[in-house]
Design an enzyme around this catalytic site. Sequence first.
Site, short mmCIF file in Angstrom:
data_model
loop_
_atom_site.label_atom_id
_atom_site.label_comp_id
_atom_site.label_asym_id
_atom_site.label_seq_id
_atom_site.Cartn_x
_atom_site.Cartn_y
_atom_site.Cartn_z
N ARG A 65 0.87 -1.47 0.07
CA ARG A 65 0.03 0.09 -0.05
C ARG A 65 0.98 1.28 0.09
NH1 ARG A 65 -1.93 -3.04 4.20
NH2 ARG A 65 -4.10 -4.09 3.71
N LYS A 114 -2.58 -19.17 8.79
CA LYS A 114 -3.47 -19.94 9.03
C LYS A 114 -4.71 -20.23 7.96
CE LYS A 114 -2.20 -19.52 13.87
NZ LYS A 114 -2.74 -18.58 15.26
N GLY A 147 0.15 -20.57 17.16
CA GLY A 147 -0.16 -20.64 18.44
C GLY A 147 -1.14 -19.89 19.06
N LYS A 178 -8.62 -24.90 13.31
CA LYS A 178 -9.24 -24.31 14.60
C LYS A 178 -10.23 -22.95 14.15
CE LYS A 178 -6.55 -20.41 14.61
NZ LYS A 178 -7.14 -18.91 14.51
N SER A 195 -10.76 -12.20 19.03
CA SER A 195 -10.50 -13.42 17.82
C SER A 195 -11.56 -12.90 16.76
CB SER A 195 -10.71 -14.80 18.32
OG SER A 195 -11.05 -15.66 17.18
N GLU A 241 -10.32 -16.19 7.83
CA GLU A 241 -9.85 -17.33 7.23
C GLU A 241 -10.87 -18.54 7.49
OE1 GLU A 241 -7.65 -17.75 5.38
OE2 GLU A 241 -5.95 -16.24 5.56
#
Length: 365
Positions: free
Chosen positions: A60, A129, A166, A221, A284, A311
Amino acid sequence: MANCGRKACYFFIFIRIKWKPMSTTYNKDMGVGVIGAGKFGLALCNLLAEKHPVKLYSRRQEDVVRFEASRQLRDVTLHDNVTLEADLEHLCNTCEVLIPAIPSDNYPELVQAIQHVINPGHFVIHATKGFIQSNANPDTQSHRPFTVSEYFEQFTTVRRIGMIAGPNLSHEIHQGLPAGAVIGSRFNEVITIGKELFSSDRFQVFGSNDLLAIELAGILKNYIAIGAGITEGLKLGSNARSLYITRALAEIIYIANRLGVSSTSFLGLAGVGDLMTTCQSPLSRNFTVGYRIAKGENIESIIKDSIETIEGFKTLKLIHNEWRYTSRIPIAQVLHEILFDQKDPKSLVDVFMKATGENDVEFAL
């Protein structure tokens, strides 16, 4: 006969030069290259910069202007050891260690841009992830979705690849709160370098040679956290959420086992550790998505409001495509129906309350 002797001599000289072993360490004076200026990329930048010079790449142009004016990006003040790099090719040519921290959807573009620059001498430790779905090579049409390490191995000459994973909420890392991670890699030198780079008094780093398990734990997860957010939005209580998380853990380990991965790494920081954090924290993104869906919002509005990539959405779609005909992933199936077919979020409760099985810890048997 003499000519044969000379040819053999030249051949062995060539072999000695051609196959010189690669260094198992990196040039510390060159610094470390971080690719991606999202919240987590910035958190990793400041962690690394406590001990090392860091070059941060952002595509950017407005980031370049903002950084030069205030050394701030996305409300984060960057360490004095961080410099901003707008030339991706230059970054790869001047850094032997590269840390991509970008959404999984952006890897095809990234790899296409750098595949002629990076080489077997580079070390790559990614922080993504998510799966990568690729149709770039006809030979991969029937391949399941790639992890990031598999994608690099397929389309570049880099082999010394690892992942940092993690329970790492970027907001808490920016605050300087204690945290930890695991570096997964098949190469011990990658783990050693990762530990040396990231370890500090506030950040504990472990190692694992089971790279695929570490990647799958971090990826799978994501959709579990969406379901945990739904349990919070429905006000089901802590007991129900713990029950849900336990059954969900068995489900993602089943998927990993089917992909040839053992359950061991899922019991460490990349698996249970990450689940404990991402399934309980409003920081989260995936958890927050589930919470908002339980409160009646639709996916379109949630995606529109989200600054960072979610995701878990893509993970659910890819898992549904690959595993929709099995009865062993009921949580993924019902979450897909809730998110994409407007099924009542309360239907998630039926799935984990009616789960059957003689053994509590099925995946460890």
